[in-house]
Design a protein around this motif. Structure first.
Motif, PDB file in Angstrom:
ATOM      1  N   ARG A   1       0.802  -1.228   0.000  1.00 55.99           N
ATOM      2  CA  ARG A   1       0.000   0.000   0.000  1.00 55.99           C
ATOM      3  C   ARG A   1       0.834   1.277   0.000  1.00 55.99           C
ATOM      4  O   ARG A   1       0.369   2.318   0.472  1.00 55.99           O
ATOM      5  CB  ARG A   1      -0.964  -0.008   1.199  1.00 55.99           C
ATOM      6  CG  ARG A   1      -2.248   0.736   0.893  1.00 55.99           C
ATOM      7  CD  ARG A   1      -3.188   0.788   2.076  1.00 55.99           C
ATOM      8  NE  ARG A   1      -4.260   1.756   1.822  1.00 55.99           N
ATOM      9  CZ  ARG A   1      -5.254   2.012   2.658  1.00 55.99           C
ATOM     10  NH1 ARG A   1      -5.347   1.370   3.804  1.00 55.99           N
ATOM     11  NH2 ARG A   1      -6.167   2.906   2.363  1.00 55.99           N
ATOM     12  N   LEU A   2       2.076   1.201  -0.501  1.00 57.72           N
ATOM     13  CA  LEU A   2       2.789   2.458  -0.730  1.00 57.72           C
ATOM     14  C   LEU A   2       2.151   3.165  -1.921  1.00 57.72           C
ATOM     15  O   LEU A   2       2.244   4.378  -2.070  1.00 57.72           O
ATOM     16  CB  LEU A   2       4.276   2.202  -1.004  1.00 57.72           C
ATOM     17  CG  LEU A   2       5.139   1.913   0.226  1.00 57.72           C
ATOM     18  CD1 LEU A   2       6.577   1.655  -0.179  1.00 57.72           C
ATOM     19  CD2 LEU A   2       5.068   3.036   1.240  1.00 57.72           C
TER      20      LEU A   2
ATOM     21  N   ARG B   1      -3.015  -1.337   8.324  1.00 63.67           N
ATOM     22  CA  ARG B   1      -1.646  -1.162   8.828  1.00 63.67           C
ATOM     23  C   ARG B   1      -1.106  -2.460   9.406  1.00 63.67           C
ATOM     24  O   ARG B   1       0.065  -2.793   9.224  1.00 63.67           O
ATOM     25  CB  ARG B   1      -1.614  -0.050   9.887  1.00 63.67           C
ATOM     26  CG  ARG B   1      -1.529   1.336   9.264  1.00 63.67           C
ATOM     27  CD  ARG B   1      -1.587   2.429  10.300  1.00 63.67           C
ATOM     28  NE  ARG B   1      -0.557   2.289  11.336  1.00 63.67           N
ATOM     29  CZ  ARG B   1      -0.565   2.974  12.472  1.00 63.67           C
ATOM     30  NH1 ARG B   1      -1.522   3.812  12.732  1.00 63.67           N
ATOM     31  NH2 ARG B   1       0.414   2.806  13.342  1.00 63.67           N
TER      32      ARG B   1
ATOM     33  N   ARG C   1       2.099  -4.538   7.921  1.00 63.75           N
ATOM     34  CA  ARG C   1       3.273  -4.783   8.791  1.00 63.75           C
ATOM     35  C   ARG C   1       3.812  -6.201   8.638  1.00 63.75           C
ATOM     36  O   ARG C   1       4.917  -6.496   9.085  1.00 63.75           O
ATOM     37  CB  ARG C   1       2.894  -4.546  10.251  1.00 63.75           C
ATOM     38  CG  ARG C   1       2.971  -3.103  10.676  1.00 63.75           C
ATOM     39  CD  ARG C   1       3.399  -2.976  12.123  1.00 63.75           C
ATOM     40  NE  ARG C   1       2.613  -3.760  13.065  1.00 63.75           N
ATOM     41  CZ  ARG C   1       1.474  -3.323  13.631  1.00 63.75           C
ATOM     42  NH1 ARG C   1       1.013  -2.144  13.321  1.00 63.75           N
ATOM     43  NH2 ARG C   1       0.841  -4.067  14.495  1.00 63.75           N
TER      44      ARG C   1
ATOM     45  N   ALA D   1      11.278   1.152  15.358  1.00 66.49           N
ATOM     46  CA  ALA D   1       9.925   0.677  15.048  1.00 66.49           C
ATOM     47  C   ALA D   1       9.405  -0.334  16.081  1.00 66.49           C
ATOM     48  O   ALA D   1       8.266  -0.202  16.533  1.00 66.49           O
ATOM     49  CB  ALA D   1       9.875   0.105  13.640  1.00 66.49           C
TER      50      ALA D   1
ATOM     51  N   VAL E   1       6.053   0.986  17.481  1.00 68.51           N
ATOM     52  CA  VAL E   1       4.883   0.318  16.909  1.00 68.51           C
ATOM     53  C   VAL E   1       4.412  -0.835  17.789  1.00 68.51           C
ATOM     54  O   VAL E   1       3.224  -1.018  18.014  1.00 68.51           O
ATOM     55  CB  VAL E   1       5.190  -0.183  15.481  1.00 68.51           C
ATOM     56  CG1 VAL E   1       3.992  -0.905  14.898  1.00 68.51           C
ATOM     57  CG2 VAL E   1       5.592   0.993  14.597  1.00 68.51           C
TER      58      VAL E   1
ATOM     59  N   MET F   1      11.258  -6.144  12.746  1.00 68.35           N
ATOM     60  CA  MET F   1       9.806  -6.132  12.955  1.00 68.35           C
ATOM     61  C   MET F   1       9.199  -7.521  12.761  1.00 68.35           C
ATOM     62  O   MET F   1       7.983  -7.674  12.763  1.00 68.35           O
ATOM     63  CB  MET F   1       9.142  -5.129  12.005  1.00 68.35           C
ATOM     64  CG  MET F   1       9.337  -3.687  12.410  1.00 68.35           C
ATOM     65  SD  MET F   1       8.633  -3.317  14.031  1.00 68.35           S
ATOM     66  CE  MET F   1       6.895  -3.119  13.616  1.00 68.35           C
TER      67      MET F   1
END
Lengths: 251, 217
Positions: free
Chosen positions: A51-52, A84, A88, A112, A116, A164
């Motif tokens: 989704r960039l 989101r 991720r 992050a 996050v 992440m």
């Protein structure tokens, strides 16, 4: 199990259709290399997956969850929080690294997870250090990115994405901004990741990497997937004239 | 020398007023400028458009006019008309005016940060606020330090405009003494005071630049 299912992805820049209803699915643990001439839409396609970029039609499912689908009412993305969370699951490595220049190497890795995931600094530093050892940059932990070579920066970027704990890794021409003698170290880190059965989608101009590491090679041209197949077959017996022309030009 | 010592007392009092004006204006206009800058680059035109007009108004008219209007004119404006004392009126005028300039400096700073920084933060899952606070603004601070330093030094001297509201800042106090004693030496003393203040600021900003430049190669 499918990690990514993309169906009929349509993308327009104004009057120009840059992705023409293309479909691709990626199995868990599979390494897919996407090759093709510049302007073929391969980077755009990759950037649509997390989704960039937003699509103008089609459906994307990641790890069994719907990120976006198209119905009678048009393109509908999952609600922001879900979107989101789904995105991720995909780590990303960019051509231009996009490290945070005001943070040290170690801080780049832990930022992050702290912000996050809300993890405590002390809890993640050991993991971050382990990742840095893995990419061979533990001794650079307290340096700022400006002090690193391109290859080192990209290895930090890979470690930062891995911090992440993504299910999937997306690589957008990870070696294209590097001096030729520095691509090897980055490709080695990626190969190691592939050997650990990370699901990977790699947009690349490195035919050697595509041939040796990828399970499947996808050739894109003018917003379409022209041909795909096992690297051995696609490289030695390309079926489509456009694939043949592209591969010839790469030699 | 004896003469200079004899006028130091009232001049220091004037300096205190000048410094109060300066620090309160900075404390208000920097955060306000940042908020305006974020509104100015917002995709929501109901935010960016009015802020554009605001910046045009406050950069497009003399600060002196704004000062006089807020003190003398505001009480006659329907609905929002309030009568402010001289000090708050001056603070409002300075803060609103400087916020407009700071907003443009911050906007330029924010827009000079590479798009890749936003994308890098986004794919790691950072929210817009986290991205701004932790990734973008720390880089912006370093880039805007020189222009902010410029504005700040200008403000030290602009505070002297409050003489128009008959407030006894450093310059008006000095002028009073000059007229009383028929002696222009106080002007030189005042110049030394202003130079001392701007010297401290220059030095402070140099320290800040050094601190924030640690990450540059």
């Amino acid at each position: 199990m499918k990690k990514i299912v993309a169906e009929n992805i349509d993308k327009w820049y104004g009057q120009l259709e840059v992705l023409k209803k293309i479909s691709l699915s990626v199995d868990a643990g599979e390494v897919v290399a996407v090759i093709g001439p510049s302007g073929s839409g391969k980077s755009t396609f990759l950037r649509c997956l997390n989704r960039l970029e937003e699509i103008d039609g089609g459906r994307i499912e990641v790890d069994g969850e719907v990120l976006v689908e198209t119905g009678a009412a048009g393109v509908v993305y999952a609600p922001d929080a879900d979107s989101r969370r789904i995105c991720r699951k995909m780590g990303m490595v960019f051509q231009q690294f996009n490290l945070f220049p005001h943070l040290t190497v170690l801080e780049n890795l832990i930022e992050a997870p702290m912000l996050v995931k809300g993890l405590a600094k002390e809890a993640i530093i050991p993991e971050a250090e382990a990742l840095l050892r893995k990419v061979g940059l533990f001794e650079k932990r307290d340096n700022y990115p400006a002090r690193l070579s391109g290859g080192q920066k990209q290895r930090v970027a890979i470690a930062r994405a891995l911090a992440m704990k993504p299910e999937i890794m997306l690589f957008d021409e990870p070696t294209s901004a590097l001096d030729p003698e520095l691509t090897g170290e980055v490709l080695r880190a990626m190969r190691q990741l592939a050997e650990e059965h990370m699901t990977m989608v790699v947009v690349t101009h490195e035919m050697g990497f595509a041939r040796e590491v990828a399970n499947r090679v996808v050739f894109m041209d003018q917003g379409e997937i022209v041909e795909e197949g096992k690297p051995a077959e696609l490289f030695s017996r390309p079926q489509h004239p456009r694939t043949q022309a592209f591969l010839n030009s790469m030699l | 020398m004896e003469y200079v010592l004899s006028i130091l007392g009232p001049m220091l009092e004037g300096t205190v007023l000048t410094l109060q004006m300066f620090f309160i204006t900075i404390a208000l206009s920097l955060p306000l400028g940042l908020v305006l800058a974020l509104a100015r680059i917002s995709h929501f035109s109901f935010l960016s458009k009015p802020v554009g007009v605001y910046i045009w108004l406050f950069r497009g008219t003399p600060l002196m006019l704004q000062l006089l209007f807020i003190y003398f004119g505001l009480p006659f404006v329907p609905v929002i008309g309030v009568r402010l004392e001289d000090f708050p009126a001056a603070v409002v005028a300075f803060a609103l005016n400087y916020a407009a300039y700071f907003a443009e400096i911050f906007r330029a700073g924010i827009q000079s940060v590479d798009r890749g920084q936003y994308e890098g933060a986004k794919v790691l899952g950072l929210s817009y606020l986290q991205t701004m606070r932790r990734i973008i603004l720390p880089q912006v601070i370093y880039r805007v330090l020189p222009p902010v330093s410029n504005e700040t030094i200008t403000l030290v001297k602009d505070t002297s405009l409050i003489y128009a509201l008959a407030m006894n800042d450093l310059l008006r106090t000095t002028r009073g003494i000059v007229q009383r004693d028929f002696n222009t030496t106080p002007f030189i003393v005042a110049a030394v005071f202003y130079l001392a203040m701007t010297l401290v600021l220059t030095w402070g900003f140099q320290k800040l630049e050094k601190k924030y430049s640690a990450y540059e190669a």
